[in-house]
Design a protein around this motif. Structure first.
Motif, short mmCIF file in Angstrom:
data_model
loop_
_atom_site.label_atom_id
_atom_site.label_comp_id
_atom_site.label_asym_id
_atom_site.label_seq_id
_atom_site.Cartn_x
_atom_site.Cartn_y
_atom_site.Cartn_z
N ILE A 90 0.83 -1.20 0.00
CA ILE A 90 0.00 0.00 0.00
C ILE A 90 0.87 1.25 0.00
O ILE A 90 0.59 2.23 -0.71
N TYR A 91 1.93 1.23 0.79
CA TYR A 91 2.81 2.40 0.88
C TYR A 91 3.48 2.67 -0.47
O TYR A 91 3.57 3.82 -0.90
N VAL A 92 3.96 1.62 -1.14
CA VAL A 92 4.62 1.79 -2.43
C VAL A 92 3.65 2.36 -3.46
O VAL A 92 3.97 3.29 -4.20
N LEU A 93 2.43 1.82 -3.50
CA LEU A 93 1.45 2.29 -4.48
C LEU A 93 0.99 3.72 -4.20
O LEU A 93 0.60 4.44 -5.13
N SER A 94 1.02 4.13 -2.94
CA SER A 94 0.53 5.47 -2.60
C SER A 94 1.61 6.54 -2.68
O SER A 94 1.31 7.72 -2.47
N ARG A 95 2.84 6.16 -2.96
CA ARG A 95 3.93 7.13 -2.99
C ARG A 95 3.75 8.14 -4.13
O ARG A 95 3.68 9.34 -3.91
N GLY A 96 3.68 7.64 -5.37
CA GLY A 96 3.64 8.55 -6.50
C GLY A 96 4.89 9.42 -6.52
O GLY A 96 6.00 9.00 -6.20
N ARG A 97 4.72 10.70 -6.90
CA ARG A 97 5.85 11.63 -6.85
C ARG A 97 6.11 12.11 -5.43
O ARG A 97 7.22 12.50 -5.10
N SER A 98 5.07 12.11 -4.61
CA SER A 98 5.21 12.49 -3.21
C SER A 98 4.18 11.72 -2.40
O SER A 98 3.13 11.32 -2.92
N PHE A 99 4.47 11.52 -1.13
CA PHE A 99 3.57 10.76 -0.26
C PHE A 99 2.30 11.56 0.00
O PHE A 99 2.33 12.76 0.29
N SER A 100 1.15 10.89 -0.09
CA SER A 100 -0.14 11.54 0.13
C SER A 100 -0.99 10.65 1.03
O SER A 100 -1.20 9.47 0.73
N ILE A 101 -1.48 11.23 2.13
CA ILE A 101 -2.32 10.47 3.05
C ILE A 101 -3.63 10.08 2.37
O ILE A 101 -4.11 8.95 2.49
N GLY A 102 -4.23 11.01 1.63
CA GLY A 102 -5.47 10.71 0.93
C GLY A 102 -5.30 9.58 -0.07
O GLY A 102 -6.16 8.70 -0.18
N ARG A 103 -4.17 9.61 -0.81
CA ARG A 103 -3.91 8.54 -1.78
C ARG A 103 -3.70 7.21 -1.07
O ARG A 103 -4.17 6.16 -1.53
N LEU A 104 -3.02 7.24 0.08
CA LEU A 104 -2.81 6.01 0.84
C LEU A 104 -4.14 5.40 1.27
O LEU A 104 -4.34 4.18 1.19
N ILE A 105 -5.07 6.22 1.74
CA ILE A 105 -6.37 5.71 2.19
C ILE A 105 -7.14 5.12 1.02
O ILE A 105 -7.72 4.03 1.12
N LEU A 106 -7.13 5.82 -0.13
CA LEU A 106 -7.86 5.32 -1.29
C LEU A 106 -7.26 4.01 -1.80
O LEU A 106 -7.99 3.06 -2.14
N VAL A 107 -5.92 3.96 -1.85
CA VAL A 107 -5.26 2.71 -2.27
C VAL A 107 -5.58 1.60 -1.28
O VAL A 107 -5.87 0.46 -1.67
N GLY A 108 -5.55 1.92 0.01
CA GLY A 108 -5.86 0.92 1.03
C GLY A 108 -7.27 0.37 0.91
O GLY A 108 -7.50 -0.83 1.06
N ILE A 109 -8.23 1.26 0.61
CA ILE A 109 -9.61 0.80 0.44
C ILE A 109 -9.72 -0.13 -0.76
O ILE A 109 -10.42 -1.15 -0.72
N GLY A 110 -9.00 0.21 -1.83
CA GLY A 110 -9.01 -0.66 -3.01
C GLY A 110 -8.37 -2.02 -2.73
O GLY A 110 -8.90 -3.06 -3.13
#
Length: 345
Positions: free
Chosen positions: A147-167
């Protein structure tokens, strides 16, 4: 100078008041947890006198009481105690560290990763509880890393981490459903009871790994409580204040995931305990001091109280996870509505 002295005295008095509140709340939660533990030992199909329960716990053979207390009620109580504390303190750690009440192990898929591994071991491999525990820990850590790797992108995002985690959680839930379809029929009822989150069938042999994990990693989180509070201010602020954000985050995540994975392997994924414990503790304790320990105690009280309600409040006995799910689902809906109004989503 007098003005500065008055300001310092005012600040110190406010700190003392907050500390007294923290002590009062933490002590009250601990006392309530002790009362619920006693109720778990005393109550059942037969209500035994306190003296007989104490004699049985001390190792004396009391007809009828020794078996019921030492074989059934004590393991059930200890499982709820350690699992509730693990879910509570780990959930609060994720919510505080990621600065979002939705960022808890239930929502972002960590529990689902451990559950998928445990169900695979139960219904496909038919392994022992030890293997189930090890697989749950490995799967939980792997899920966090993925989840952490997928949510990194260009910069770490808490919102992206939550959305990736839900998926990821949705995908893992689909995997669990597939495993239940292809697994041996005689293993399905046990797996379903486990997935609902239950203290039924808890045995003393299942508890040492969970107890040792909690006793090792909970102090780590408590010792890093001040650093966790600083991380809540943001990574730049934490670095400015001398906190090694990366190492602190790794230690907190590793400790939390290990406890969550072992608790999930022992009792199943008890719904919403990790989600509710942090916000409840924060409301009770207030600001100024770490609410890691109160959150763990709230988790204990939620699990034990929900188990007692599930056993005795209805004609049919319900697993603890169903009761906590009934309590947690409305709060999740309320939280989503409130965050949407504030523009946090």
């Amino acid at each position: 100078m007098k003005t500065n002295a008055n300001a310092i005295a005012f600040i110190m008095e406010g700190r003392r008041q907050r500390f007294r509140r923290w002590i009062l709340v933490t002590g009250s939660l601990a006392a309530l947890a002790c009362m619920l533990c006693c109720a778990m030992l005393l109550l059942g199909n037969t209500i035994y006198p306190v003296q007989e329960v104490i004699r049985a716990l001390m190792g004396e053979q009391v007809k009828g009481v020794s078996f019921a207390v030492n074989t059934i009620r004590l393991p059930r109580m200890l499982a709820g105690l350690f699992a509730g504390f693990a879910f509570g303190i780990a959930g609060n750690t994720f919510q505080t560290m990621l600065r979002n009440p939705l960022a808890n192990p239930n929502v972002i898929g960590i529990t689902a990763g451990s559950s998928a591994a445990a169900v695979f071991c139960i219904v496909i491999l038919h392994t022992s509880n030890t293997v189930v525990s090890i697989a749950s820990v490995i799967a939980g850590l792997a899920t966090v890393l993925f989840i952490y790797v997928l949510s990194r992108g260009r910069s770490f995002s808490i919102g992206r981490l939550i959305l990736v985690g839900i998926g990821i959680q949705a995908m893992l839930n689909a995997v669990i459903s597939y495993l239940l379809l292809v697994g041996d029929q005689q293993d399905i009822p046990a797996a379903l009871r486990w997935l609902s989150g239950s203290l039924n069938g808890s045995q003393m042999d299942d508890l040492p790994y969970l107890a040792i994990t909690v006793l090792i990693f909970a102090p780590v989180i408590l010792m890093l409580g001040k650093h966790l509070s600083i991380l809540e201010l943001g990574e730049q602020s934490a670095t400015t204040l001398g906190v090694n954000a990366d190492m602190t985050r790794i230690a907190l995540i590793f400790s939390s995931v290990c406890m969550i994975a072992l608790a999930t392997a022992t009792t199943g994924p008890i719904a919403f305990v990790a989600f509710l414990s942090g916000p409840i503790a924060k409301r009770l304790v207030g600001v100024g001091f770490s609410n890691a320990l109160p959150a763990g105690l709230v988790g204990v009280n939620l699990v034990l109280a929900a188990d007692l309600i599930g056993q005795f409040a209805f004609e049919v006995r319900y697993p603890v996870g169903i009761i906590t799910g009934i309590l947690g689902a409305p709060y999740l809906i309320y939280l989503l509505i409130r965050m949407n109004r504030k523009g946090s989503l």
